[in-house]
Design an enzyme around this catalytic site. Structure first.
Site, mmCIF file in Angstrom:
data_model
loop_
_atom_site.group_PDB
_atom_site.id
_atom_site.type_symbol
_atom_site.label_atom_id
_atom_site.label_comp_id
_atom_site.label_asym_id
_atom_site.label_seq_id
_atom_site.Cartn_x
_atom_site.Cartn_y
_atom_site.Cartn_z
ATOM 1 N N TYR A 278 35.778 42.214 32.277
ATOM 2 C CA TYR A 278 36.884 41.791 31.422
ATOM 3 C C TYR A 278 37.052 40.267 31.430
ATOM 4 C CZ TYR A 278 37.390 46.532 33.074
ATOM 5 O OH TYR A 278 37.112 47.820 33.476
ATOM 6 N N HIS A 279 35.908 39.570 31.275
ATOM 7 C CA HIS A 279 35.900 38.110 31.240
ATOM 8 C C HIS A 279 35.249 37.585 29.960
ATOM 9 C CE1 HIS A 279 35.748 38.257 35.956
ATOM 10 N NE2 HIS A 279 36.963 38.517 35.488
ATOM 11 N N PRO A 280 35.662 38.032 28.774
ATOM 12 C CA PRO A 280 35.034 37.519 27.553
ATOM 13 C C PRO A 280 35.383 36.050 27.333
ATOM 14 C CG PRO A 280 36.949 38.841 26.994
ATOM 15 C CD PRO A 280 36.741 38.988 28.479
#
Length: 536
Positions: free
Chosen positions: A470-472
């Site tokens: 969850y690090h876009p």
């Protein structure tokens, strides 16, 4: 039409920090427009509420990426904060600045002002660090807590593993970046300390700042090629607001490129095909998307873990009482308690893997998406390659802001990323089979890592089971090359006046760990850059 000097779109990690820094100059009127609502929920303030909000549509956009060949056709889940504070209000609170060489690469890509020494100075201004014994270092608004004394006893096994395998150990990942440690958290006195707590609430005490929540920005307004305001919707009514100086997008790596494209800035052919008038053509808008992938291995444990405290009703009750009375205990912590940054082999020049040891296993409720601890003791080990080289895209699906953008990650599309999978899996095999960890393992729950006997099996397992962390980032990339970047080194959108982007979307490359800290840093630095330019 209402008028402000600066309009900030998004009250997330970067937007809150930007609003605080920018509003220090009281002569500028600032409007912050946020699509989500209030963060005044106990499940946001209580750290363990992360498991409640992971699929909570009221505070989470709950994006789904497109089916991806790198995941054997699976769709990856992409939670993003839909609430004041953005993802800093729903994340797992791990605070990590990034590794020094991450920002060496930023400087090389974007120019002066973004090297490690530059960003470290910015971080130092932002942070207040609180040690286990309560010693305070720094005087910034962002609290970073050392919770080493509260981490579950099973984390001791990971430190013994490190000793056995010759992996470094550190008691402070920010003083010594490489090694195994207990993660430091954005908490204060046992409660989540989000970007809204640290930056937005102090800013809102100033008379020159206004926040409008539950307001969905549809597009940027232009006069020629100058941004002059935005159009947003609230309670079914459209509002146009004028920006006398600048509009700043801080809507995050998914929404910032979406808003740019809906406003006519992006890939010309795609915009025309969807009926969007082109204001400025730039193929880089939405491109260069990066995200971390991780693979987790679940185990039943031979001794009690957090499951034993959080699964039974009486355990929940005791943990709740402890939290109410002391603001300590399992409810005051992240599920990510122990891990660190290590080299997968002696042949790499810097840490290339992030590791996790979580003293809990869980399933997800089908009915409401709540994460539920298992009824038996268990734990998770996990590895994440730090610097993926695959690049994806985010593009609008239509000219309607309500239609979720198409997120095409293009995972595992480079040989380097495949090599990292193999290196990470082999390192994890050594960890799982170490003499130090074996006493904690009762049995594997799903995939037995020892069944992965060759490279093909390791790659197939990763593709079948991995998920994003969850690090876009990087979808409005900052760079010095006009042909492949969206903003310059001062975060100004190329080809447009009066418009900047300041959030994780401008990262030239993903940093080696959790991305909330550098997102906040970008927002704060953006405020300084804007104030400097306003003097000229």
């Amino acid at each position: 039409m209402d008028e402000f000097d600066y309009i900030i779109v998004g009250a997330g990690s970067a937007g809150c920090a930007l609003a605080d820094r920018l509003s220090e100059n009281l002569k500028y009127r600032i409007l912050i427009v946020e699509a989500g609502g209030s963060d005044h929920s106990p499940w946001i303030k209580i750290p363990i509420g992360y498991g409640i909000n992971f699929y909570n549509k009221n505070v989470n956009w709950k994006f789904q990426m497109q089916p991806d060949a790198g995941l054997n056709g699976r769709k990856a889940y992409c939670p993003r904060g839909k609430v004041v504070g953005g993802s800093s209000s729903i994340n797992a609170m791990v605070y990590f600045r990034g590794l020094p060489h991450d920002f060496t690469d930023w400087k090389e890509a974007a120019g002066n002002g973004w090297g490690w020494e530059d960003v470290r100075a910015e971080y130092d201004k932002l942070e207040t660090r609180v040690s286990v014994k309560g010693k305070v270092t720094g005087n910034g608004p962002l609290f970073v807590s050392d919770v080493n004394d509260q981490c579950h006893p099973t984390t001791k096994y990971f430190f013994e593993v490190a000793k056995e395998l010759g992996l470094p150990i550190t008691n402070d990942m920010h003083a010594k970046n490489e090694g195994i440690a207990n993660y430091q958290l954005n908490t204060r006195k046992g409660m989540r300390w989000s970007a809204a707590d640290a930056f937005l609430r102090p800013a809102l005490k100033r008379k020159n700042v206004k926040l409008v929540s539950h307001a969905r920005t549809h597009k940027i307004l232009f006069k020629g090629k100058r941004a002059v305001g935005i159009a947003y919707e609230k309670n079914g009514m459209m509002h146009n607001v004028k920006a006398n100086k600048e509009v700043v997008l801080s809507a995050g790596a998914i929404h910032s490129p979406q808003i740019l494209q809906l406003s006519g800035i992006g890939p010309a052919n795609n915009l025309k095909a969807l009926g969007v008038d082109v204001v400025h053509a730039n193929e880089a808008v939405g491109g260069n998307m990066q995200d971390h992938l991780a693979s987790s291995f679940y185990f039943k444990a031979t001794e009690p873990t957090l499951n034993n405290k959080l699964a039974p009703w009486w355990g929940k009750a005791l943990a709740g009482m402890q939290y109410v009375l002391t603001r300590r205990g399992p409810l005051s912590l992240s599920v990510n308690q122990c891990g660190g940054f290590v080299r997968s082999s002696e042949n790499v020049s810097a840490p290339d893997m992030q590791l996790y040891l979580n003293p809990v296993t869980y399933t997800t409720s089908v009915d409401d998406g709540i994460i539920i601890p298992d009824s038996f003791p268990g734990f998770i080990t996990c590895f994440q390659p730090c610097r993926p080289t695959s690049r994806g895209r985010v593009d609008i699906a239509s000219a309607n802001v309500e239609d979720a953008p198409l997120i095409k990650p293009n995972f595992l599309s480079t040989n380097k990323d495949m090599e990292d999978i193999l290196a990470g899996t082999k390192l994890m095999k050594k960890i799982v089979n170490s003499k130090a960890l074996q006493p904690l393992i009762k049995s594997s729950m799903y995939q037995d890592i020892n069944d992965l006997i060759d490279d093909e099996a390791m790659i197939n397992d990763f593709k079948e089971r991995c998920g994003t962390v969850y690090h876009p980032v990087s979808t409005c990339m900052m760079g010095s090359d006009e042909n492949n970047s969206v903003v310059d080194h001062r975060l100004k959108v190329r080809g447009i006046e009066g418009l900047r982007v300041a959030d994780a979307s401008i990262f030239p490359n993903v940093t080696s760990g959790n991305t909330n800290a550098p997102s906040i840093m970008v927002g704060s630095k953006a405020g300084r850059l804007i104030l400097e330019d306003a003097k000229q």
